[in-house]
Design a protein around this motif. Structure first.
Motif, PDB file in Angstrom:
ATOM      1  N   ASP A 107      43.690  30.344  79.116  1.00  0.00           N
ATOM      2  CA  ASP A 107      44.811  30.794  78.298  1.00  0.00           C
ATOM      3  C   ASP A 107      45.824  31.461  79.238  1.00  0.00           C
ATOM      4  OD1 ASP A 107      46.352  31.538  76.114  1.00  0.00           O
ATOM      5  OD2 ASP A 107      44.692  32.419  74.996  1.00  0.00           O
ATOM      6  N   PHE A 128      46.361  36.482  76.918  1.00  0.00           N
ATOM      7  CA  PHE A 128      45.198  36.883  76.125  1.00  0.00           C
ATOM      8  C   PHE A 128      44.532  38.080  76.793  1.00  0.00           C
ATOM      9  CE2 PHE A 128      40.989  35.701  74.026  1.00  0.00           C
ATOM     10  CZ  PHE A 128      41.451  35.792  72.729  1.00  0.00           C
ATOM     11  N   PHE A 136      45.694  28.337  75.432  1.00  0.00           N
ATOM     12  CA  PHE A 136      44.340  28.076  74.923  1.00  0.00           C
ATOM     13  C   PHE A 136      44.129  26.629  74.468  1.00  0.00           C
ATOM     14  CE2 PHE A 136      40.967  28.225  71.646  1.00  0.00           C
ATOM     15  CZ  PHE A 136      39.932  28.610  72.484  1.00  0.00           C
ATOM     16  N   ALA A 185      38.393  31.093  78.808  1.00  0.00           N
ATOM     17  CA  ALA A 185      39.589  31.531  78.084  1.00  0.00           C
ATOM     18  C   ALA A 185      39.232  32.365  76.857  1.00  0.00           C
ATOM     19  CB  ALA A 185      40.400  30.302  77.663  1.00  0.00           C
ATOM     20  N   GLY A 186      38.273  33.270  77.007  1.00  0.00           N
ATOM     21  CA  GLY A 186      37.851  34.033  75.839  1.00  0.00           C
ATOM     22  C   GLY A 186      37.421  33.096  74.737  1.00  0.00           C
ATOM     23  N   MET A 187      36.760  32.013  75.130  1.00  0.00           N
ATOM     24  CA  MET A 187      36.433  30.924  74.202  1.00  0.00           C
ATOM     25  C   MET A 187      35.088  31.180  73.518  1.00  0.00           C
ATOM     26  SD  MET A 187      35.981  26.942  75.167  1.00  0.00           S
ATOM     27  CE  MET A 187      35.615  25.695  73.945  1.00  0.00           C
ATOM     28  N   THR A 188      35.129  31.299  72.202  1.00  0.00           N
ATOM     29  CA  THR A 188      33.932  31.573  71.428  1.00  0.00           C
ATOM     30  C   THR A 188      32.988  30.372  71.427  1.00  0.00           C
ATOM     31  OG1 THR A 188      35.300  32.969  70.018  1.00  0.00           O
ATOM     32  CG2 THR A 188      33.130  32.347  69.154  1.00  0.00           C
ATOM     33  N   ARG A 224      31.857  23.481  68.393  1.00  0.00           N
ATOM     34  CA  ARG A 224      32.343  23.189  69.750  1.00  0.00           C
ATOM     35  C   ARG A 224      31.236  22.622  70.634  1.00  0.00           C
ATOM     36  NH1 ARG A 224      36.141  28.579  70.412  1.00  0.00           N
ATOM     37  NH2 ARG A 224      37.987  27.704  69.380  1.00  0.00           N
ATOM     38  N   LYS A 270      47.046  30.765  65.577  1.00  0.00           N
ATOM     39  CA  LYS A 270      47.193  30.324  66.978  1.00  0.00           C
ATOM     40  C   LYS A 270      46.377  29.041  67.139  1.00  0.00           C
ATOM     41  CE  LYS A 270      45.915  31.828  71.659  1.00  0.00           C
ATOM     42  NZ  LYS A 270      45.422  32.966  72.462  1.00  0.00           N
ATOM     43  N   GLY A 312      44.116  26.010  67.640  1.00  0.00           N
ATOM     44  CA  GLY A 312      42.810  25.741  68.237  1.00  0.00           C
ATOM     45  C   GLY A 312      41.821  26.888  68.230  1.00  0.00           C
ATOM     46  N   THR A 313      42.199  28.022  67.628  1.00  0.00           N
ATOM     47  CA  THR A 313      41.341  29.215  67.733  1.00  0.00           C
ATOM     48  C   THR A 313      40.447  29.416  66.505  1.00  0.00           C
ATOM     49  OG1 THR A 313      42.996  30.640  66.701  1.00  0.00           O
ATOM     50  CG2 THR A 313      43.090  30.416  69.111  1.00  0.00           C
ATOM     51  N   MET A 314      39.459  30.282  66.681  1.00  0.00           N
ATOM     52  CA  MET A 314      38.586  30.700  65.585  1.00  0.00           C
ATOM     53  C   MET A 314      39.388  31.421  64.511  1.00  0.00           C
ATOM     54  SD  MET A 314      35.757  29.585  66.438  1.00  0.00           S
ATOM     55  CE  MET A 314      34.779  30.366  65.149  1.00  0.00           C
ATOM     56  N   ASP A 356      41.321  37.943  67.942  1.00  0.00           N
ATOM     57  CA  ASP A 356      40.097  38.497  68.516  1.00  0.00           C
ATOM     58  C   ASP A 356      40.221  40.020  68.620  1.00  0.00           C
ATOM     59  OD1 ASP A 356      39.495  35.806  68.682  1.00  0.00           O
ATOM     60  OD2 ASP A 356      38.554  35.970  70.649  1.00  0.00           O
ATOM     61  N   TYR A 413      31.586  34.810  73.933  1.00  0.00           N
ATOM     62  CA  TYR A 413      32.476  33.942  74.707  1.00  0.00           C
ATOM     63  C   TYR A 413      31.628  33.215  75.750  1.00  0.00           C
ATOM     64  CZ  TYR A 413      36.666  36.718  73.320  1.00  0.00           C
ATOM     65  OH  TYR A 413      37.684  37.346  72.651  1.00  0.00           O
TER      66      TYR A 413
HETATM   67  N1  GLN Z   1      37.918  33.499  70.849  1.00  0.00           N
HETATM   68  C1  GLN Z   1      38.858  32.689  70.148  1.00  0.00           C
HETATM   69  C2  GLN Z   1      38.438  31.239  70.131  1.00  0.00           C
HETATM   70  O1  GLN Z   1      37.609  30.861  70.880  1.00  0.00           O
HETATM   71  C3  GLN Z   1      40.287  32.816  70.696  1.00  0.00           C
HETATM   72  C4  GLN Z   1      40.434  32.378  72.117  1.00  0.00           C
HETATM   73  C5  GLN Z   1      41.860  32.471  72.635  1.00  0.00           C
HETATM   74  O2  GLN Z   1      42.793  32.610  71.863  1.00  0.00           O
HETATM   75  N2  GLN Z   1      42.019  32.429  73.949  1.00  0.00           N
HETATM   76  O3  GLN Z   1      38.942  30.474  69.371  1.00  0.00           O
END
Ligand code: GLN
Length: 252
Positions: free
Chosen positions: A38, A41, A80, A97-100, A105, A144, A146-148, A188, A214
């Motif tokens: 990202d 973030f 992201f 990228a702080g990706m859950t 996924r 946003k 593609g995000t959770m 988040d 993440y």
């Molecule tokens: N953690 C959230 C997700 O995976 C947001 C990640 C982000 O915005 N970089 O969707």
């Protein structure tokens, strides 16, 4: 004269064979991974205008893991949703990228061990009286891509009677709420906490949603050695204190 020609030819052939050998060896050793992230973030990744570089927990964990495991990489902070798309298209080797980590996924990505636990939370303007999902009827929720947070917003919109408006990045959705174009978003927890601490005029409402970890990810079935190195490096930096040092540096 003929003899001299033959000699020169022979020398040239030997020299070119040697060059070939050297080149092959160099290529084997010099695999440089492309890692995407990202671009806004914080505290996981953000552009530091003072140095012209991207900083954050993900950037430092990646650097520490690569140093520990002895591999090279280039980092590209593309945003992201574009980061996930690049990995799926085979244009990048991995994403941090702080990706859950989610089961959905996992169908298209292979993940490392989790390296940080977070979740989402509802976010509204500082002076808003929106207090729960029930107050979102007739409102507009920023998402946003593609995000959770976007997934949660879209999954609940019919039940609670709001619409959604999509944005590319976290800052764009914050701005839309601040300037009144949108009423809320789901961001988040750690990230919105950091933004508010740094003066963004928003507040959170209610509890953390979907707490989960993440992970660092590759396209499913590719670069298994990279996932292995990430896991091994992560275990080592947790063991030697580097991981805690990184979190502390960003106020965690
Ligand atoms: N953690 C959230 C997700 O995976 C947001 C990640 C982000 O915005 N970089 O969707």
């Amino acid at each position: 004269m003929k003899k001299i020609f033959a000699l020169i030819l022979a020398i040239l052939m030997v020299a070119s064979l040697a060059a070939c050998g050297t080149t092959t060896t160099d290529t084997d050793e010099a695999k440089v991974y492309t890692i995407v992230s990202d671009n806004a973030f914080a505290p996981f990744e953000s552009f530091d205008s003072a140095t012209g570089e991207y900083v954050g927990i993900d950037m430092d964990i990646m650097a520490a893991v690569a140093e520990d495991q002895g591999f090279e990489y280039n980092m590209m902070n593309v945003g992201f949703d574009p980061a996930l798309a690049k990995v799926q298209a085979g244009q990048a080797d991995a994403v941090i990228a702080g990706m859950t980590i989610t089961d959905e996924r996992r169908e298209i990505f292979d993940f490392s061990e989790g390296y940080f636990e977070d979740g989402q939370v509802m976010v509204v303007a500082k002076d808003s009286d929106i207090d729960s999902l029930d107050d979102l009827s007739g409102k507009v929720v920023a998402t946003k891509n593609g995000t959770m947070g976007a997934e949660y917003a879209n999954a609940n919109k019919d039940q609670y009677g709001y619409t959604t408006k999509a944005f590319e990045g976290s800052n764009e959705q914050y701005q839309a709420i601040i300037n009144g174009n949108c009423d809320a978003c789901f961001e988040d927890y750690t990230v919105i906490g950091d933004a508010i601490k740094n003066g963004v005029e928003l507040k959170t409402v209610g509890e953390k949603i979907n707490p989960s970890f993440y992970g660092f990810a590759v396209k499913k079935g590719t670069n298994p050695e990279l996932i292995e190195m990430f896991n091994a490096g992560l275990a080592n930096i947790k063991e030697n204190g580097k991981y805690d040092e990184i979190l502390a540096k960003y106020g965690m």
